[in-house]
Design a protein around this motif. Sequence first.
Motif, mmCIF file in Angstrom:
data_model
loop_
_atom_site.group_PDB
_atom_site.id
_atom_site.type_symbol
_atom_site.label_atom_id
_atom_site.label_comp_id
_atom_site.label_asym_id
_atom_site.label_seq_id
_atom_site.Cartn_x
_atom_site.Cartn_y
_atom_site.Cartn_z
ATOM 1 N N UNK A 230 -1.136 5.496 -3.668
ATOM 2 C CA UNK A 230 0.198 5.106 -3.248
ATOM 3 C C UNK A 230 0.287 3.586 -3.303
ATOM 4 N N UNK A 231 1.233 3.086 -4.077
ATOM 5 C CA UNK A 231 1.468 1.645 -4.191
ATOM 6 C C UNK A 231 2.688 1.300 -3.351
ATOM 7 N N UNK A 232 2.553 0.327 -2.444
ATOM 8 C CA UNK A 232 3.639 -0.075 -1.555
ATOM 9 C C UNK A 232 3.962 -1.546 -1.750
ATOM 10 N N UNK A 233 5.239 -1.884 -1.758
ATOM 11 C CA UNK A 233 5.694 -3.268 -1.806
ATOM 12 C C UNK A 233 5.868 -3.725 -0.363
ATOM 13 N N UNK A 234 4.998 -4.605 0.085
ATOM 14 C CA UNK A 234 5.018 -5.025 1.489
ATOM 15 C C UNK A 234 6.095 -6.061 1.787
ATOM 16 N N UNK A 235 6.759 -6.569 0.762
ATOM 17 C CA UNK A 235 7.848 -7.523 0.964
ATOM 18 C C UNK A 235 9.209 -6.837 0.996
ATOM 19 N N UNK A 236 9.390 -5.883 0.134
ATOM 20 C CA UNK A 236 10.692 -5.222 0.038
ATOM 21 C C UNK A 236 11.026 -4.521 1.350
ATOM 22 N N UNK B 142 9.511 4.343 4.196
ATOM 23 C CA UNK B 142 9.050 4.358 2.805
ATOM 24 C C UNK B 142 7.640 4.939 2.729
ATOM 25 N N UNK B 143 6.766 4.514 3.625
ATOM 26 C CA UNK B 143 5.400 5.032 3.613
ATOM 27 C C UNK B 143 5.403 6.551 3.709
ATOM 28 N N UNK B 144 6.097 7.103 4.704
ATOM 29 C CA UNK B 144 6.096 8.554 4.905
ATOM 30 C C UNK B 144 6.789 9.278 3.757
ATOM 31 N N UNK B 145 7.832 8.687 3.219
ATOM 32 C CA UNK B 145 8.545 9.269 2.077
ATOM 33 C C UNK B 145 7.618 9.379 0.870
ATOM 34 N N UNK B 146 6.999 8.273 0.492
ATOM 35 C CA UNK B 146 6.137 8.252 -0.694
ATOM 36 C C UNK B 146 4.866 9.063 -0.481
ATOM 37 N N UNK B 147 4.323 9.011 0.731
ATOM 38 C CA UNK B 147 3.140 9.809 1.030
ATOM 39 C C UNK B 147 3.446 11.299 0.847
ATOM 40 N N UNK B 148 4.653 11.707 1.257
ATOM 41 C CA UNK B 148 4.989 13.121 1.074
ATOM 42 C C UNK B 148 5.005 13.507 -0.400
#
Length: 153
Positions: free
Chosen positions: A14-20, A31-37
């Motif tokens: 899972x790649x996350x943009x920590x600024x956006x 976003x974390x929970x959405x993408x993790x799902x």
Amino acid sequence: QLRGGVPHFRLGWLFLDTERGRHAKGYQERVFHHEFFHLVDYADDGEVYQDAEWAKLNPAEFHYESGGAQMQDSREDPCRETDEIPGFLTLYGTAGVEEDKAEMCSFLFTGGAFLVQRASADPVVLAKRDRMKSLLRAVDPSFDDSFWEALKN
């Protein structure tokens, strides 16, 4: 295309943009929970973009849009919570079955009072919430009623 997060299905990354979205309270957590799902959804059966059982929860006349990528550049905030779309928590959830499920998962973990209010007023949202709990419990039995009750506190 700017994204808050992107799953890599084959590798399980899972790649996350920590600024956006840093300025928007709760955005990155959702976003974390959405993408993790999306990763969980892929891991259970190798399919993300089709789920006939989930789609049946929608009203018969509803049809999903052409996917989340088409809403990324929207001038609206498609991820803003709304009670104006029957059966959905956000406009983004109408983009595709994969986004609808991931939005429900993100709100299940982070949505608190908003999800409770929507589920009590909208039988489709209630059915989707309950289905998401079942999907997560099938992946990990510790996602039982006591888990969700403890999450409220």
